[in-house]
Design a protein around this motif. Structure first.
Motif, PDB file in Angstrom:
ATOM      1  N   MET A   1       4.789 -15.748   3.415  1.00 54.18           N
ATOM      2  CA  MET A   1       4.503 -16.108   2.030  1.00 54.18           C
ATOM      3  C   MET A   1       3.525 -15.112   1.409  1.00 54.18           C
ATOM      4  O   MET A   1       3.708 -14.660   0.269  1.00 54.18           O
ATOM      5  N   LEU A   2       2.502 -14.749   2.165  1.00 46.91           N
ATOM      6  CA  LEU A   2       1.522 -13.773   1.665  1.00 46.91           C
ATOM      7  C   LEU A   2       2.151 -12.390   1.540  1.00 46.91           C
ATOM      8  O   LEU A   2       1.884 -11.657   0.572  1.00 46.91           O
ATOM      9  N   MET A   3       2.997 -12.025   2.512  1.00 43.21           N
ATOM     10  CA  MET A   3       3.673 -10.724   2.432  1.00 43.21           C
ATOM     11  C   MET A   3       4.625 -10.667   1.249  1.00 43.21           C
ATOM     12  O   MET A   3       4.724  -9.639   0.559  1.00 43.21           O
ATOM     13  N   ALA A   4       5.339 -11.771   1.008  1.00 43.58           N
ATOM     14  CA  ALA A   4       6.269 -11.803  -0.120  1.00 43.58           C
ATOM     15  C   ALA A   4       5.524 -11.625  -1.431  1.00 43.58           C
ATOM     16  O   ALA A   4       5.995 -10.915  -2.343  1.00 43.58           O
ATOM     17  N   ALA A   5       4.357 -12.256  -1.546  1.00 38.82           N
ATOM     18  CA  ALA A   5       3.577 -12.122  -2.770  1.00 38.82           C
ATOM     19  C   ALA A   5       3.017 -10.721  -2.922  1.00 38.82           C
ATOM     20  O   ALA A   5       2.939 -10.180  -4.034  1.00 38.82           O
ATOM     21  N   ALA A   6       2.636 -10.100  -1.806  1.00 39.71           N
ATOM     22  CA  ALA A   6       2.005  -8.778  -1.869  1.00 39.71           C
ATOM     23  C   ALA A   6       3.014  -7.642  -1.972  1.00 39.71           C
ATOM     24  O   ALA A   6       2.770  -6.647  -2.664  1.00 39.71           O
ATOM     25  N   LEU A   7       4.166  -7.788  -1.291  1.00 37.61           N
ATOM     26  CA  LEU A   7       5.113  -6.673  -1.192  1.00 37.61           C
ATOM     27  C   LEU A   7       6.487  -6.973  -1.773  1.00 37.61           C
ATOM     28  O   LEU A   7       7.241  -6.042  -2.071  1.00 37.61           O
ATOM     29  N   GLY A   8       6.851  -8.269  -1.921  1.00 43.03           N
ATOM     30  CA  GLY A   8       8.181  -8.617  -2.415  1.00 43.03           C
ATOM     31  C   GLY A   8       9.255  -8.065  -1.503  1.00 43.03           C
ATOM     32  O   GLY A   8       9.146  -8.100  -0.277  1.00 43.03           O
ATOM     33  N   THR A   9      10.312  -7.532  -2.114  1.00 40.20           N
ATOM     34  CA  THR A   9      11.358  -6.853  -1.339  1.00 40.20           C
ATOM     35  C   THR A   9      11.381  -5.364  -1.699  1.00 40.20           C
ATOM     36  O   THR A   9      12.426  -4.721  -1.681  1.00 40.20           O
ATOM     37  N   GLY A  10      10.203  -4.848  -2.031  1.00 37.92           N
ATOM     38  CA  GLY A  10      10.073  -3.454  -2.466  1.00 37.92           C
ATOM     39  C   GLY A  10      10.128  -2.465  -1.317  1.00 37.92           C
ATOM     40  O   GLY A  10      10.338  -2.825  -0.159  1.00 37.92           O
ATOM     41  N   PRO A  11       9.883  -1.169  -1.615  1.00 37.36           N
ATOM     42  CA  PRO A  11      10.033  -0.112  -0.607  1.00 37.36           C
ATOM     43  C   PRO A  11       9.067  -0.236   0.572  1.00 37.36           C
ATOM     44  O   PRO A  11       9.443   0.053   1.708  1.00 37.36           O
TER      45      PRO A  11
ATOM     46  N   VAL B   1      -1.634  -2.008   2.208  1.00 41.36           N
ATOM     47  CA  VAL B   1      -1.310  -3.266   2.886  1.00 41.36           C
ATOM     48  C   VAL B   1      -0.393  -2.995   4.081  1.00 41.36           C
ATOM     49  O   VAL B   1      -0.572  -3.553   5.171  1.00 41.36           O
ATOM     50  N   GLY B   2       0.607  -2.116   3.882  1.00 39.84           N
ATOM     51  CA  GLY B   2       1.520  -1.784   4.971  1.00 39.84           C
ATOM     52  C   GLY B   2       0.815  -1.175   6.166  1.00 39.84           C
ATOM     53  O   GLY B   2       1.083  -1.551   7.316  1.00 39.84           O
TER      54      GLY B   2
ATOM     55  N   ILE C   1      14.092 -24.155  -0.842  1.00 42.13           N
ATOM     56  CA  ILE C   1      13.193 -23.789   0.258  1.00 42.13           C
ATOM     57  C   ILE C   1      12.628 -22.390   0.042  1.00 42.13           C
ATOM     58  O   ILE C   1      11.413 -22.161   0.136  1.00 42.13           O
ATOM     59  N   VAL C   2      13.507 -21.428  -0.250  1.00 39.23           N
ATOM     60  CA  VAL C   2      13.067 -20.050  -0.447  1.00 39.23           C
ATOM     61  C   VAL C   2      12.158 -19.943  -1.670  1.00 39.23           C
ATOM     62  O   VAL C   2      11.139 -19.249  -1.649  1.00 39.23           O
ATOM     63  N   ARG C   3      12.505 -20.655  -2.742  1.00 39.41           N
ATOM     64  CA  ARG C   3      11.690 -20.613  -3.958  1.00 39.41           C
ATOM     65  C   ARG C   3      10.277 -21.129  -3.686  1.00 39.41           C
ATOM     66  O   ARG C   3       9.287 -20.539  -4.126  1.00 39.41           O
ATOM     67  N   LEU C   4      10.185 -22.223  -2.937  1.00 39.23           N
ATOM     68  CA  LEU C   4       8.875 -22.801  -2.643  1.00 39.23           C
ATOM     69  C   LEU C   4       8.048 -21.887  -1.748  1.00 39.23           C
ATOM     70  O   LEU C   4       6.849 -21.688  -1.981  1.00 39.23           O
ATOM     71  N   LEU C   5       8.677 -21.305  -0.744  1.00 42.43           N
ATOM     72  CA  LEU C   5       7.942 -20.510   0.229  1.00 42.43           C
ATOM     73  C   LEU C   5       7.554 -19.133  -0.281  1.00 42.43           C
ATOM     74  O   LEU C   5       6.444 -18.654  -0.014  1.00 42.43           O
ATOM     75  N   PHE C   6       8.446 -18.482  -1.039  1.00 44.36           N
ATOM     76  CA  PHE C   6       8.255 -17.055  -1.303  1.00 44.36           C
ATOM     77  C   PHE C   6       8.129 -16.654  -2.771  1.00 44.36           C
ATOM     78  O   PHE C   6       7.560 -15.595  -3.052  1.00 44.36           O
ATOM     79  N   GLU C   7       8.663 -17.427  -3.708  1.00 45.37           N
ATOM     80  CA  GLU C   7       8.771 -16.933  -5.078  1.00 45.37           C
ATOM     81  C   GLU C   7       7.418 -16.956  -5.805  1.00 45.37           C
ATOM     82  O   GLU C   7       7.045 -17.943  -6.439  1.00 45.37           O
ATOM     83  N   ARG C   8       6.730 -15.850  -5.694  1.00 44.50           N
ATOM     84  CA  ARG C   8       5.449 -15.652  -6.396  1.00 44.50           C
ATOM     85  C   ARG C   8       5.098 -14.172  -6.285  1.00 44.50           C
ATOM     86  O   ARG C   8       5.638 -13.460  -5.453  1.00 44.50           O
ATOM     87  N   GLY C   9       4.220 -13.724  -7.141  1.00 44.58           N
ATOM     88  CA  GLY C   9       3.805 -12.321  -7.102  1.00 44.58           C
ATOM     89  C   GLY C   9       4.981 -11.384  -7.289  1.00 44.58           C
ATOM     90  O   GLY C   9       5.713 -11.458  -8.278  1.00 44.58           O
TER      91      GLY C   9
END
Length: 532
Positions: A26-36, A189-190, A335-343
């Motif tokens: 969840m923290l990684m998704a907010a910090a990095l998303g699905t970016g490079p 962060v990486g 489920i995915v929206r609750l866990l990851f959709e932010r940032g």
């Protein structure tokens, strides 16, 4: 101790790891998303992680455990200590050489093995190489830790090995929290996460090392020599490593294919994290406990107990995983929206990851059954047959992934994975039956259709409930409202499923309380008491 208690011991440690893993993702998704940077880190981390599963966990939990247990029976703790030191000397030397070679070859490996699709993006390619170089020594730490975990499992000490992986997630959560506090950019962060992985490997190794010493075996370093015992281990370990790591082989191949499309690697990783919760808590716990128990039953000539162990394990895993699979299939997007959709994690990313997760739900029973069937081969020191089936599974996966990825992207790769998984299950089960290593069990045959029916009715109810309450699960709704609504749906689904499972006769109190107890001979009981 009953099998269900042993499953619970391993599952509790795994559950802790998965919960912290969710927090990390969840923290990684907010910090990095699905970016490079997310793609680079996930691809780089998957490489040592795959080797760990192939040549550490797969090999040692499948080949080392039966041989170590045999040494305990034949020569006592002194013989087991000598055997473990012989293996440790060879393993440490091989890992040291492998790490040096891989570190020097990393640019070549990233370009042609790990993520060839990144070669067209110089910045992503360079980041992946550097992150992989930092993280690869994690393989050596975790391979040695896997050996010691196998020793602990053979000695009936399951908790330390199960809880050690929690510290990887705790350390990475700390890195992400510190990066957020200091306002670090994505690349920083990486790098922080990569050093965190390296530190976590050392911590996990220390935990199981101390646990082994407390169990009465202080491992010393011996000059590496190919003794008869070590040769036997290597003969069994190579095919066992391939078989035990079939999922990881497919994931590595799929990472290679997915690297051709931006965001696909990270989408697969985020979906994998969610479905790993039921797979880890149930499947890994059963596989970890079943192998030493089955090996012991077969060595004592108790074929009836061995058959009962296998049947009850399959029954128990399906009882718990069928509702999880149904829920992932119909509730993946909330489920995915609750866990990851932010940032940095956008609604578009939610839809892509949810599609992949729903497909994984269809394959969840297959991946769990593989872990329940394979000990039936390994306990008989047959590691070749599952290896052949693993090779067939990989061929199916690669063929379908290459065919479907250009059309369906990440969802096509997920489809290839689950089809390959079901092919593997069918081959394993048919062979066990054909060899008469799997006796007909009427209670099991009558309960499975009823459990499937209970899960299907539950899934239908969840589908209509999520449609009706969709306005409370949508993007933009306060997090607490979404979490409460989703939690209520999960609780209601559990009540419906368990009521149906027991009401239809798919489960009963005896199945949970009595059928999972070991009915062991007096001599075996005495052996266990001595070991514990």
């Amino acid at each position: 101790m009953s099998l269900v208690k042993k499953f619970a011991t391993v599952a509790s440690g795994t559950l802790m790891s998965r919960i912290f893993g969710f927090t990390r993702e969840m923290l990684m998704a907010a910090a990095l998303g699905t970016g490079p940077v997310a793609d680079a880190f996930n691809a780089a981390f998957r490489f040592p992680n795959t080797f760990r599963r192939l040549f550490a966990e797969g090999a040692f939990n499948s080949a080392f455990v039966p041989l170590f247990a045999k040494e305990i029976e034949k020569h006592g703790m002194d013989g087991a200590k000598r055997f473990s030191e012989e293996v440790f000397g060879v393993l440490f030397t091989v890992l040291l050489c492998l790490t040096i070679v891989m570190e020097l070859s990393m640019p070549f490996l990233v370009r042609y093995v790990i993520a060839p699709g990144f070669a067209n993006d110089p910045q992503k390619f360079e980041s992946t190489v550097k992150l992989a170089i930092i993280m690869f020594p994690y393989l050596a730490c975790m391979s040695l830790a896997a050996m010691m975990s196998g020793m602990l499992n053979s000695l009936h000490r399951y908790f330390a090995a199960a809880v050690a992986p929690v510290f990887l997630n705790i350390i990475l959560i700390g890195v992400l929290a510190y990066a957020w506090y200091r306002g670090h950019d994505a690349l920083a962060v990486g790098y922080g996460l990569s050093w965190g992985v390296m530190a976590a490997g050392l911590v996990q190794l220390a935990i199981v090392w101390i646990a082994v010493r407390n169990a009465g075996i202080a491992i010393g370093f011996r000059r590496p020599r190919l003794t008869p015992n070590v040769k036997r281990l290597l003969i069994l370990a190579l095919p066992a490593a391939v078989t035990g790591g079939i999922t990881q082989i497919n994931l590595l191949i799929n990472t290679n294919i997915a690297s051709a499309k931006a965001g696909a690697v990270s989408s697969l990783v985020y979906a994998d994290r969610v479905y790993q919760l039921p797979l880890g808590v149930v499947g890994i716990a059963v596989a970890t406990v079943l192998l030493p128990e089955l090996s012991r039953a077969l060595r004592s000539g108790n074929l009836k107990e061995a058959a009962n162990l296998q049947n009850r394990s399959v029954e128990f895993t399906l009882f718990l995983t069928l509702p999880a699979a149904a829920a992932l299939l119909v509730m993946s997007e909330p489920i995915v929206r609750l866990l990851f959709e932010r940032g940095q994690f956008s609604p578009d990313a939610t839809r892509i990851v949810a599609d992949v997760l729903a497909i994984y739900g269809l394959g969840l029973p297959a991946f769990v059954l593989i872990k329940a069937f394979i000990p039936g081969f390994f306990a008989r020191e047959d590691t070749r047959t599952p290896m052949v089936f693993a090779g067939v599974s990989v061929a199916v996966n690669v063929t379908l992934a290459l065919t479907l990825f250009p059309i369906y992207a990440a969802a096509g790769i997920a489809t290839a994975e689950i089809v390959a998984g079901w092919v593997n299950v069918i081959l394993l089960f048919y062979t066990l039956v054909w060899r008469k290593h799997w006796g007909k069990d009427i209670p099991l045959l009558t309960r499975i259709p009823r459990l499937i029916l209970a899960a299907a009715i539950m899934a239908a109810g969840l589908h209509y409930a999520t449609q009706w309450l969709g306005h409370l699960l949508a993007s933009g709704v306060p997090l607490l409202v979404r979490a409460t609504t989703l939690g209520s749906l999960v609780i209601a689904a559990m009540v419906i499923y368990f009521a149906l499972a027991f009401g239809l006769g798919g489960a009963n109190a005896g199945m949970i309380k009595r059928n999972l107890k070991r009915k062991r001979a007096a001599a075996s009981n005495e052996t266990e008491k001595t070991a514990e």
